[in-house]
Motif scaffolding. Structure first.
Motif, mmCIF file in Angstrom:
data_model
loop_
_atom_site.group_PDB
_atom_site.id
_atom_site.type_symbol
_atom_site.label_atom_id
_atom_site.label_comp_id
_atom_site.label_asym_id
_atom_site.label_seq_id
_atom_site.Cartn_x
_atom_site.Cartn_y
_atom_site.Cartn_z
ATOM 1 N N ASP A 95 0.864 -1.300 0.034
ATOM 2 C CA ASP A 95 0.060 -0.063 0.120
ATOM 3 C C ASP A 95 0.758 1.293 0.089
ATOM 4 O O ASP A 95 1.828 1.411 0.756
ATOM 5 C CB ASP A 95 -0.983 0.023 1.280
ATOM 6 C CG ASP A 95 -1.842 0.837 1.372
ATOM 7 O OD1 ASP A 95 -1.588 1.989 0.743
ATOM 8 O OD2 ASP A 95 -2.949 0.958 1.718
ATOM 9 N N PRO A 96 0.474 2.180 -0.892
ATOM 10 C CA PRO A 96 1.572 3.534 -1.008
ATOM 11 C C PRO A 96 1.547 4.183 0.442
ATOM 12 O O PRO A 96 2.369 4.941 0.820
ATOM 13 C CB PRO A 96 0.853 4.214 -2.168
ATOM 14 C CG PRO A 96 0.142 3.111 -2.986
ATOM 15 C CD PRO A 96 -0.240 2.185 -2.123
ATOM 16 N N ASP A 97 0.262 4.373 0.916
ATOM 17 C CA ASP A 97 0.417 4.810 2.315
ATOM 18 C C ASP A 97 0.952 4.217 3.393
ATOM 19 O O ASP A 97 1.584 4.966 4.328
ATOM 20 C CB ASP A 97 -1.383 5.090 2.841
ATOM 21 C CG ASP A 97 -2.336 5.683 1.940
ATOM 22 O OD1 ASP A 97 -1.675 6.478 1.134
ATOM 23 O OD2 ASP A 97 -3.328 5.637 1.876
ATOM 24 N N PHE A 98 1.234 2.864 3.347
ATOM 25 C CA PHE A 98 2.067 2.264 4.285
ATOM 26 C C PHE A 98 3.483 2.651 3.998
ATOM 27 O O PHE A 98 4.319 3.049 4.946
ATOM 28 C CB PHE A 98 1.887 0.670 4.222
ATOM 29 C CG PHE A 98 2.729 -0.104 5.073
ATOM 30 C CD1 PHE A 98 2.334 -0.344 6.353
ATOM 31 C CD2 PHE A 98 3.815 -0.399 4.656
ATOM 32 C CE1 PHE A 98 3.271 -1.235 7.148
ATOM 33 C CE2 PHE A 98 4.873 -1.313 5.392
ATOM 34 C CZ PHE A 98 4.261 -1.621 6.559
ATOM 35 N N ARG A 99 3.768 2.621 2.690
ATOM 36 C CA ARG A 99 5.396 3.157 2.388
ATOM 37 C C ARG A 99 5.668 4.400 2.610
ATOM 38 O O ARG A 99 6.621 4.731 3.319
ATOM 39 C CB ARG A 99 5.566 2.897 0.871
ATOM 40 C CG ARG A 99 5.799 1.344 0.859
ATOM 41 C CD ARG A 99 6.381 0.844 -0.706
ATOM 42 N NE ARG A 99 5.611 1.594 -1.648
ATOM 43 C CZ ARG A 99 4.628 1.063 -2.507
ATOM 44 N NH1 ARG A 99 4.078 -0.120 -2.188
ATOM 45 N NH2 ARG A 99 4.009 1.774 -3.410
#
Length: 118
Positions: A95-99
């Motif tokens: 997930d881009p938000d996680f990264r």
């Protein structure tokens, strides 16, 4: 005039880089984390005894000194907590938000370590 950068209000002065000073500071700022610190110390001590390298204990002290730096500075603390909340509330590691949240956690930890050596 101070040559230290102004980060706003600091809750306590920066402690010396000794296990006792860091523990006392953490007890004042985040007593709920003392057991986590103690468990991490036991793991570092065990690893140091197993392979004969003091680096495990040096890492432990650096890590917790940085955690105290984050806790004592509300500007860092709020950024760290927001990123941590985001990590826990996102989906997978893809997930881009996680990264992005993990990148922010690393940035806050890096800023804390740099502040300690300034």
């Amino acid at each position: 005039m101070s040559t230290q950068p102004d980060h706003g209000h600091e809750l306590i002065p920066r402690p010396e880089r000794t296990p006792a000073a860091v523990r006392i500071a953490l007890a004042r700022l985040a007593p709920h984390r003392l057991s986590e610190m103690e468990q991490h110390k036991e793991e570092a001590l065990g690893a140091a005894l197993q392979d004969g390298k003091i680096g495990h204990l040096q890492y432990w002290l650096t890590y917790w000194h940085a955690q105290v730096e984050i806790e004592r500075r509300p500007d860092l603390r709020s950024r760290y907590q927001a990123a941590l909340d985001s990590v826990h509330n996102t989906g997978t590691r893809d997930d881009p938000d996680f990264r992005a949240a993990m990148s922010e956690l690393r940035a806050v930890e890096t800023e804390a370590r740099q502040a300690m050596s300034a």
